[in-house]
Write an enzyme that holds these catalytic residues in place. Structure first.
Site, PDB file in Angstrom:
ATOM      1  CD  GLN A   1     -11.009 116.194  37.655  1.00  0.00           C
ATOM      2  OE1 GLN A   1      -9.882 115.736  37.754  1.00  0.00           O
ATOM      3  NE2 GLN A   1     -11.240 117.469  37.410  1.00  0.00           N
TER       4      GLN A   1
ATOM      5  CG  HIS B   1     -24.570 111.891  45.517  1.00  0.00           C
ATOM      6  ND1 HIS B   1     -24.283 110.539  45.481  1.00  0.00           N
ATOM      7  CD2 HIS B   1     -24.550 112.300  44.229  1.00  0.00           C
ATOM      8  CE1 HIS B   1     -24.110 110.157  44.229  1.00  0.00           C
ATOM      9  NE2 HIS B   1     -24.260 111.211  43.450  1.00  0.00           N
TER      10      HIS B   1
ATOM     11  CG  ASP C   1     -24.316 111.195  40.185  1.00  0.00           C
ATOM     12  OD1 ASP C   1     -23.343 111.157  40.955  1.00  0.00           O
ATOM     13  OD2 ASP C   1     -25.489 111.346  40.586  1.00  0.00           O
TER      14      ASP C   1
ATOM     15  NE  ARG D   1      -1.485 112.263  36.267  1.00  0.00           N
ATOM     16  CZ  ARG D   1      -1.909 113.208  37.087  1.00  0.00           C
ATOM     17  NH1 ARG D   1      -2.097 114.454  36.666  1.00  0.00           N
ATOM     18  NH2 ARG D   1      -2.172 112.923  38.348  1.00  0.00           N
TER      19      ARG D   1
ATOM     20  CG  HIS E   1      -6.669 112.640  40.079  1.00  0.00           C
ATOM     21  ND1 HIS E   1      -5.795 112.934  39.056  1.00  0.00           N
ATOM     22  CD2 HIS E   1      -7.203 113.825  40.449  1.00  0.00           C
ATOM     23  CE1 HIS E   1      -5.809 114.242  38.812  1.00  0.00           C
ATOM     24  NE2 HIS E   1      -6.663 114.797  39.647  1.00  0.00           N
TER      25      HIS E   1
ATOM     26  CG  ASN F   1      -3.318 114.573  41.125  1.00  0.00           C
ATOM     27  OD1 ASN F   1      -2.544 114.847  40.222  1.00  0.00           O
ATOM     28  ND2 ASN F   1      -4.232 115.447  41.565  1.00  0.00           N
ATOM     29  CD  GLU F   2      -2.687 118.908  42.034  1.00  0.00           C
ATOM     30  OE1 GLU F   2      -2.293 119.507  41.022  1.00  0.00           O
ATOM     31  OE2 GLU F   2      -3.778 119.142  42.585  1.00  0.00           O
TER      32      GLU F   2
ATOM     33  CG  ASN G   1      -0.068 118.101  38.548  1.00  0.00           C
ATOM     34  OD1 ASN G   1       0.518 117.429  37.703  1.00  0.00           O
ATOM     35  ND2 ASN G   1      -1.104 117.646  39.220  1.00  0.00           N
TER      36      ASN G   1
ATOM     37  CE1 TYR H   1      -3.901 123.290  35.397  1.00  0.00           C
ATOM     38  CE2 TYR H   1      -2.947 122.425  37.410  1.00  0.00           C
ATOM     39  CZ  TYR H   1      -3.698 122.237  36.270  1.00  0.00           C
ATOM     40  OH  TYR H   1      -4.234 121.005  35.986  1.00  0.00           O
TER      41      TYR H   1
ATOM     42  CD  GLU I   1      -3.452 117.802  37.066  1.00  0.00           C
ATOM     43  OE1 GLU I   1      -3.908 118.939  37.346  1.00  0.00           O
ATOM     44  OE2 GLU I   1      -3.763 116.768  37.688  1.00  0.00           O
TER      45      GLU I   1
END
Length: 496
Positions: A47, A67, A80, A105, A150, A194-195, A335, A337, A402
């Site tokens: 990311q 892509h 990219d 993290r 991740h 992760n998750e 995590n 939200y 998160e």
């Protein structure tokens, strides 16, 4: 305990509040962080790093997915270049230090470290890059919390089946051993994956994320089965080969929503939702008996047989694997939200993990929105999640890894500040009033970044990145300045 209030004309105005917490929530004591509480910020390699084809880095699943034109990424955007942090990590770490964060993290790119996907070739440049980042963090008094995976595994392994291939367990174990050999002397907190449920639902059931497969009802379960084995192999490798010397910790990470009964008659439905989502990953690792939750095994078997399958679509762990996986966490990385209202019913593709639950989800129209359709603001659900985890898994140390709010990039992000203020208040109440063992909080995210299939359309950062400028300049948002003051004063009730 919780009071669930249904008010007015059958419309749910939902608040899940600790009865004791209601009496003290404005007490100044409950708005302070405890001594040695770890406050940090988070990112992930794909990311933010960019440099997707630098040196000998291999192709990742997200390289291939982004892509491929016509996929589900907003405006066909890619990672990219992303935030160009591969080249700007010194600047980023300086900002972390300026704001006062004590933890960062980060994740490692598997194909940057193992270009072929396998441990037969270890990239000298990839290893050197992460050593430089970790060394710079430590030199600035910032603790690295390292996620091994991740979501960006080598495409060559996906071509061989990816997480649907049981060999992935050992391929991941080989990668983990390389990581520990290099970084265990410096890093004291590792998170293998992760998750898992989001990898498996979005990547192998919905097809929204890389690798973009739609094998609903089969793919998500087989994927999680292998991810849990890979997690356990990683923990056991560290436990046997590295823990005695380096005294670090390896945690298990899952994302858990607040599952709120829509009416007083839906408490069982809300518990089923928790087990099918939170318990799916955590029960095999953290429960006393291990294995998948009993309600999952029962429901999926019943549905599978009714649909004409010869056996349950949920794979079974044998006794050896149940014991091997059970207990493979020194801490719980959470995590969180948002929240959902839960009631009995059915939805989703037939077959699918959604449909197997035999519950349906909704939100209350009064809950505030973010830039992400899935993220509605319901702070009390955070406290509910923390208490629910304590109820099921005891007082295991918890790190919030998160938590955050999305918008479309405003610098004066007062909605994000209010989100943090309200969610952190619920966390502190769960800690002080109900004794939930939260040891740290890591905000998502440190900077604006590539938000997977949403590209750069949704921004979670407290630091703005100008993606239209080739140099990707950073600008502190109001929320970054708020965090700077919160960390400095050690409390929530601060003003800018």
């Amino acid at each position: 305990m919780f009071n669930t209030l249904w008010l007015g004309s059958g419309v749910l105005l939902c608040a899940l509040i600790s009865a004791r917490g209601e009496l003290v929530k404005e007490n100044e004591k409950y708005l302070h962080f405890p001594p040695n509480f770890l406050l940090g910020a988070a990112t992930a390699a794909y990311q933010i790093e960019g440099a997707w084809n630098v040196s000998d880095k291999g192709e990742s699943t997200w390289d291939r997915f982004s892509h491929t034109k016509g996929n589900h990424v907003y405006h066909n955007e890619t990672g990219d270049v992303a935030a160009n942090s591969y080249y700007k990590y010194h600047e980023d770490i300086a900002i972390l230090k300026q704001l006062g964060f004590k933890a960062y993290r980060m994740s490692l790119s598997w194909p940057r470290i193992l270009p072929t996907g396998f441990s037969n070739k270890i990239s000298k440049d990839g290893i050197e890059y992460y050593h430089k980042v970790i060394d710079a963090l430590l030199a600035n008094g910032i603790e690295p919390m390292v996620t091994l995976y991740h979501w960006d595994h080598p495409q060559v392994l996906e071509d061989a089946g990816g997480w649907l291939n049981s060999e992935m367990v050992e391929w991941f174990a080989d990668y983990a051993r390389v990581v520990f050999n290099e970084f265990a002397p410096k890093v004291k907190k590792f998170i293998p994956v992760n998750e898992p449920q989001e990898i498996c639902r979005n990547g192998y059931s919905y097809g929204y994320h890389a690798p973009g497969k739609r094998l609903h009802g089969i793919g998500e379960y087989l994927c999680v089965h292998n991810v849990l084995k890979a997690h356990a192999r990683t923990y056991r490798i560290y436990e046997k080969e590295f823990k005695k010397q380096y005294r670090g910790e390896v945690g298990v990470l899952n994302n858990v929503l607040g599952y709120i009964p829509k009416t007083p008659n839906d408490e069982v439905a809300a518990e089923i939702a928790f087990q099918f989502n939170g318990g799916w990953i955590l029960n095999p690792v953290l429960s006393k008996k291990g294995d998948y939750p009993a309600v999952m095994k029962e429901f999926i078997k019943q549905k599978s047989l009714a649909q004409g399958y010869s056996k349950s679509r949920l794979p079974e762990f044998d006794a050896d694997w149940i014991e091997y996986i059970r207990g493979t966490a020194d801490f719980l990385a959470l995590n969180h939200y948002s929240s959902k209202l839960v009631e009995n019913g059915t939805f989703g593709e037939i077959p699918s993990q959604d449909n197997d639950q035999m519950v349906v989800f909704s939100v209350d129209e009064s809950w505030n929105s973010s830039a992400s359709a899935w993220l509605k603001v319901m702070p009390e659900g955070f406290g509910l999640s923390l208490r629910k985890l304590q109820e099921h898994y005891g007082s295991i140390p918890i790190y919030i890894t998160e938590n955050g709010f999305s918008d479309h990039g405003t610098i004066d992000d007062y909605d994000r500040i209010e989100y943090y203020r309200q969610y952190l208040k619920q966390m502190l109440l769960a800690m002080y009033v109900d004794g939930v063992n939260v040891q740290g909080y890591i905000t998502w995210s440190f900077m604006d970044n590539f938000e997977w299939n949403r590209g750069y359309h949704e921004r979670f950062g407290i630091v703005s990145v100008n993606f239209d400028d080739p140099n990707r300049p950073r600008t502190l948002k109001k929320s970054a300045l708020w965090w700077q003051k919160v960390i400095s004063e050690g409390k929530l009730d601060v003003t800018l």
